[in-house]
Design a protein around this motif. Structure first.
Motif: not given
Ligand code: NAD
Length: 369
Positions: A285-299
């Motif tokens: 995917p083009v996106h990164g690791s999105a630490p702001d939403i990681a582990g929350q089931g939001k990705a």
């Protein structure tokens, strides 16, 4: 014939979460379509650093060179920001690209009808859009010598050099023509032949490769600045666009953003054909690791799922199954299912990462009914 092989590198942050949804899709194709992959999984990025003290273990690199395709989630995170440059998670990704010599970067811009209102352009300009930008990734002005900043007289001078050999241009042109044959059979090559010698050579070599090897594909040439205008005016005129590293960097971001959320954007990087005829390939995917939403089931797992769809199409010659998967994604979006990043003015049904993956699997099941 052995099963096609896939190396899965989930990485960091939301990488493992979105990859778990791709695993459901891979399992579905094995169980329901007899398309069984020999799947192995390993660490990359911060996860590899935590386990081995390096962002990519040599064994993982060796495995990546052997498999038919690599599927990568995302790397990086604040935990690793203070590491030495050579140990940063992104170095693992760059090592894969460099050692596999992935010279053609494919960035599709595909607009699902149900998300057309997310675009900054009018619905009729983007609805149904499906184009592919092929960017040369390993040469050009980002790598050419001489480069640097030095002092001339009493001022500083910054220098970068655009350098392309005929073979650099020919191999990425071939990638574009091969892709076009599996799509709309049309390539537009973009450069600045009006002001750059490298652009003149680019245009000549692309034309020569076309005339010699791909006369059946429709080829046109456009100056890259005019191309940027045409991409925002009427992007549906294009099928495959092939361009150099610098122009491709800009044009692929522009084209991708015509279509809305980062959580929807897949990519592929291809290299030379291997002994079995398949190109060396990494899908991500083009996106990164999105630490702001990681582990929350939001990705949103769709960018990673569509990256697997690209693998089906471009590494495994399974265009019809890739179409089936793309249609399943289209179906859940038309049904109004939305991860948080896709919640917009039209409302929609909020779903978690896992529920989005399950819904796509259910849509795949329905495609067999
Ligand atoms: P990012 O792409 O991780 O996130 C940007 C924004 O988009 C965030 O608000 C994030 O929540 C959102 N987003 C991204 N992917 C999403 C998804 N699938 N679903 C829903 N929302 C999504 O970029 P960033 O914040 O600049 O970088 C975070 C980390 O990722 C950094 O360490 C960076 O170096 C790394 N990074 C890695 C890659 C890669 O692995 N290819 C690419 C870009 C950034």
């Amino acid at each position: 014939m052995p099963n096609p092989s896939l190396l899965i590198l989930p990485g960091d942050g939301i990488g493992p979460e979105v990859m778990a949804e791709v695993r459901k899709i891979i399992d579905w194709f094995g169980a329901k379509r007899g398309l069984v992959f020999d799947v192995s999984e390993d660490l990359v990025g911060g996860a590899a650093y935590d386990a081995h003290g390096t962002p990519l273990h040599d064994d993982t690199m060796a495995r990546a060179q052997e498999v038919d395709a690599v599927l990568l989630g995302a790397v990086g995170g604040p935990k690793y920001d203070t590491l030495d440059f050579s140990l940063k998670p992104e170095r693992g990704l760059l090592r894969l690209r460099k050692e596999m010599d992935l010279f053609a970067n494919l960035r599709p811009a595909q607009c699902f009808d149900s998300l057309a209102d997310f675009s900054s352009l009018k619905r009729e300009v983007v609805a149904g859009l499906d184009i592919m930008i092929v960017r040369e990734l390993t040469s050009g002005v980002y790598f050419g010598e001489p480069r640097g900043i030095h002092t001339e007289g009493n001022e500083r001078v910054g220098i970068n050099t655009q350098r392309y050999t005929e073979s650099d241009i020919a191999r990425v042109a071939r990638s574009a023509f091969e892709l076009a044959r599996r799509r709309g059979n049309k390539v537009c090559s973009m450069e600045k032949a009006n002001v750059m010698e490298s652009g003149i050579l680019w245009r000549e070599v692309v034309q020569e490769v076309h005339d010699r090897e791909y006369p059946d594909v429709e080829l046109s040439h456009m100056y890259a600045d005019a191309g940027a205008m045409q991409l925002t005016r009427w992007p549906k005129q294009f099928d495959v666009i092939v361009t150099d590293n610098l122009f491709g960097d800009l044009l692929s971001d522009l084209a991708a953003m015509l279509t809305g959320s980062l959580g929807m954007l897949p990519s592929a990087s291809l290299g030379a054909p291997m002994a079995n005829g398949r190109p060396k390939a990494m899908y991500e995917p083009v996106h990164g690791s999105a630490p702001d939403i990681a582990g929350q089931g939001k990705a949103n797992p769709i960018a990673c799922i569509l990256s697997f769809s690209m693998a089906l199409r471009y590494s495994f010659d399974q265009g019809a199954e890739a179409d089936r998967l793309d249609a399943a994604v289209q179906k859940v979006l038309s049904d109004g299912l939305r991860t948080a990043d896709l919640m917009g003015p039209d409302g929609g049904v909020p779903v978690s990462t896992g529920a989005m993956g399950d819904a796509i699997v259910a849509a795949l099941d329905a495609s067999l009914a």
